[in-house]
Design an enzyme around this catalytic site. Sequence first.
Site, PDB file in Angstrom:
ATOM      1  N   ASP A 138       0.829  -1.206   0.000  1.00  0.00           N
ATOM      2  CA  ASP A 138       0.000   0.000   0.000  1.00  0.00           C
ATOM      3  C   ASP A 138       0.866   1.260   0.000  1.00  0.00           C
ATOM      4  O   ASP A 138       0.641   2.194  -0.774  1.00  0.00           O
ATOM      5  CB  ASP A 138      -0.931   0.021   1.213  1.00  0.00           C
ATOM      6  N   TYR A 197      -3.904  -9.948  11.290  1.00  0.00           N
ATOM      7  CA  TYR A 197      -2.703  -9.688  10.511  1.00  0.00           C
ATOM      8  C   TYR A 197      -1.450 -10.276  11.146  1.00  0.00           C
ATOM      9  O   TYR A 197      -0.653 -10.961  10.487  1.00  0.00           O
ATOM     10  CB  TYR A 197      -2.539  -8.177  10.323  1.00  0.00           C
ATOM     11  N   LYS A 215      -7.277  -2.443  11.483  1.00  0.00           N
ATOM     12  CA  LYS A 215      -6.141  -3.351  11.377  1.00  0.00           C
ATOM     13  C   LYS A 215      -5.255  -3.361  12.614  1.00  0.00           C
ATOM     14  O   LYS A 215      -4.855  -4.427  13.106  1.00  0.00           O
ATOM     15  CB  LYS A 215      -5.328  -2.945  10.147  1.00  0.00           C
TER      16      LYS A 215
END
Length: 373
Positions: free
Chosen positions: A75, A128, A120
């Site tokens: 990203d 994650y 997240k």
Amino acid sequence: YQRRVHGKQWYQRRVHGKQWYQRRVHGKQWYQRRVHGGAAVSFLHANGVSLPPVKIADLCIASERYVGVMSGGMDQTIIMTGERGFAKHVSFVPELEAHSVQLPAGTEFVITDCLRQCKKAETAGEGYNVRVTECRLGTVLLSKRLGLENWKTVRTPREAQDLLAKSLAEMEAAVREHLGDKPLTVAEVEVALQAKLTDVCAGLRQSGPVIESFRKSGAGLELGKRLAHVFSEAARVLEFRSSCEGQAGADPAALRERLGALMDDSHASCRDLYACSCDELDTLVKLCKANGALGSRLTGAGWGGCVVSMVPPGTAEAFISAIDREYYAKLPGGVLPADPQSYRFVTTPASGAAVVYPPAEEPIKKKSGCPIH
């Protein structure tokens, strides 16, 4: 001021209209993460610091890991290196690079938000960070079972592949043969490695709490499935790039069909092997496919957020109308944001982070390695 990253419209600020607002994409707010690249560019430019875009991406990757997420770097890299009309193949070995990949003419994408949020950083311990830990442990166990002499020091699936001099297909086959798809408890992995898992994962900042959580619960670590996804997904990325690079003389429609099939396979792997999808994303992907998408997959870290769909040229508006009827109209009242464009929209690949001056200002000589428009 408008920025589009990875072909998505992340954040829009209307200066002349005096309207500022945040756009929620991937189920996250911009300030949590994706402002990183823009803030870094602004700060460096204001201070006259010269850094190439890839170096800025590297700094953003490193800084995000200090908030408790063992994140990757795709990203941040696309935010800094996005290029109008091109996808980017991001690679990290031997160093961070972003290779431009020309998409077939007329390729359009539609972003649709499933509207399930996944914060997240707050959920990293169940999502994650667990995946990162499973991949490390799977890599070490696979390296040992394949006879690598220095198996204890192997850190990534790519490193194991290079040391073994095997293709991605061979690595995936080795995973299925030597790790299988049976979950292993912490105790079972420690017996197999003859080592404490906290020692094996030394250097992974947040792996300790993950390991202790699995030790206490007795839940299984899915080492085989996670590595099978990593190697098969890497193969799909390379096939996507090679298909685009070999498109001279090819039928664009047929090429888009092939690329769409790779996107479909990617989502199935994210869902079944990496387990980073969710019911809302899976439902939305099915509806997108049923309404004409050539390919659809979750985008971002997963567990919520958006679906990206490749659609045939000229069909985007009809596609969005169908998703409005079949997905968004059936959600409970009060769920939808007021602006429909904040949760579904058409997009094409566009430029990454840049310093932008209003037209009324005199052009200013470019400072540093930051792009300026």
